[in-house]
Enzyme design. Structure first.
Site, mmCIF file in Angstrom:
data_model
loop_
_atom_site.group_PDB
_atom_site.id
_atom_site.type_symbol
_atom_site.label_atom_id
_atom_site.label_comp_id
_atom_site.label_asym_id
_atom_site.label_seq_id
_atom_site.Cartn_x
_atom_site.Cartn_y
_atom_site.Cartn_z
ATOM 1 N N LYS A 1 21.988 3.487 16.718
ATOM 2 C CA LYS A 1 23.224 5.179 16.994
ATOM 3 C C LYS A 1 22.171 5.204 17.479
ATOM 4 C CE LYS A 1 24.371 5.323 12.107
ATOM 5 N NZ LYS A 1 24.153 5.854 10.470
ATOM 6 N N HIS B 1 11.683 3.512 12.080
ATOM 7 C CA HIS B 1 11.931 2.881 10.790
ATOM 8 C C HIS B 1 12.532 4.720 10.539
ATOM 9 C CE1 HIS B 1 9.340 -0.395 10.036
ATOM 10 N NE2 HIS B 1 10.537 -0.698 10.293
ATOM 11 N N TYR C 1 3.679 -3.305 6.248
ATOM 12 C CA TYR C 1 2.697 -3.520 6.857
ATOM 13 C C TYR C 1 1.481 -3.291 6.294
ATOM 14 C CZ TYR C 1 6.682 -4.598 10.082
ATOM 15 O OH TYR C 1 7.440 -4.715 10.571
#
Length: 292
Positions: free
Chosen positions: A169, A263, A272
């Site tokens: 976006k 993110h 992670y």
């Protein structure tokens, strides 16, 4: 194509969704349209049993759970639009639950394996200089392949040591880059004009002078991984995953890593942390156990 579907596509275009997202929606809903047509049903009149039958069909075809979930999400967004616009009175997706998926833990490389991989390109050739710069930037920033392939020469600032990256976006984030990546970019910029025959603004281009594809980039990663003797199943995202885990292992906080990766949801980054903890436990065991 059904006018309702065309209206939906126009709506997506107004929202400026990415090309990959648009292609996925069109592909998923087109497949669903064909399925409903074969059942002699109408997409604006179906009930939840038709959704269930479609999902069963996807399962019979051997589709991965992640693929099935993506199809369901596509349909959920489609029927949400139909409800809002008044094309349907009852949303057949409203009571359909998305099946839970077990996330596969991504493969990562050790720091030593990354060093070996990144030192493999032949710096005596233009291709090697370009490939070295691409791989170094990818590991230095943790960007997605699509992001790095869309970077322009105006997005990099070598003096201030950062790269502007546009994610989904068109959300922009600023990512710092280290001295090694800067040095490799400087060397690449010296020879870039020799392959940039069409005078493109894109930072990285293929040897034919046009934008590199994701498939082309993946072939490059695969080639150097094999040449470096990396004995792991890797993909075009392996350096991104390794970037995140190595930062956490060296003391970076998870919120900073989340911002660097772009993110929106912290839960996407937390996987992670899990990998980092497991690696740390394994390292402690090797150093501490007398029989390790």
């Amino acid at each position: 194509m059904d006018k309702v579907f065309l209206k939906y596509i126009e709506n997506l275009e107004k929202k400026n969704v990415s090309k990959n997202t648009m292609d996925a929606y069109v592909r998923d809903i087109s497949k669903f349209y064909n399925f409903i047509k074969e059942r002699n049903e109408n997409v604006v009149e179906i009930e939840v049993v038709s959704i269930m039958a479609y999902v069963q069909q996807l399962q019979k075809e051997g589709r991965a759970t992640s693929s099935i979930i993506r199809n369901i999400v596509s349909l959920r967004n489609f029927y949400k639009y139909l409800t809002i616009k008044g094309f349907i009175n009852e949303n057949p997706m409203i009571n359909y639950e998305i099946p839970k998926v077990k996330h596969n833990i991504p493969k990562i490389l050790t720091v030593e394996e990354v060093d070996t991989l990144l030192s493999t390109p032949d710096l005596g050739t233009n291709k090697g200089i370009r490939d070295k710069a691409m791989l170094e930037v990818l590991y230095a920033t943790g960007m997605k392949v699509t992001e790095i392939l869309n970077i322009t020469i105006y997005d990099i600032n070598l003096k201030l040591a950062y790269i502007k990256c546009k994610g989904s976006k068109n959300q922009e984030r600023i990512i710092p880059i280290g001295s090694i990546a800067i040095q490799c970019l400087q060397e690449y910029l010296k020879i870039r004009s020799q392959i940039n025959i069409y005078n493109l603004d894109l930072l990285f281009i293929n040897l034919r002078g046009i934008q590199m594809t994701r498939q082309g980039f993946w072939k490059i990663v695969k080639y150097y991984a094999k040449a470096a003797g990396v004995d792991k199943h890797i993909n075009a995202f392996t350096l991104r995953h390794s970037f995140a885990v190595h930062l956490l292992q060296n003391g970076a906080d998870i919120k900073s890593v989340q911002e660097l990766l772009g993110h929106k949801d912290l839960s996407a980054t937390q996987i992670y942390s899990s990998i980092s903890r497991k690696n740390k436990i394994a390292e402690v065991y090797k150093k501490s156990h007398p029989r390790a």
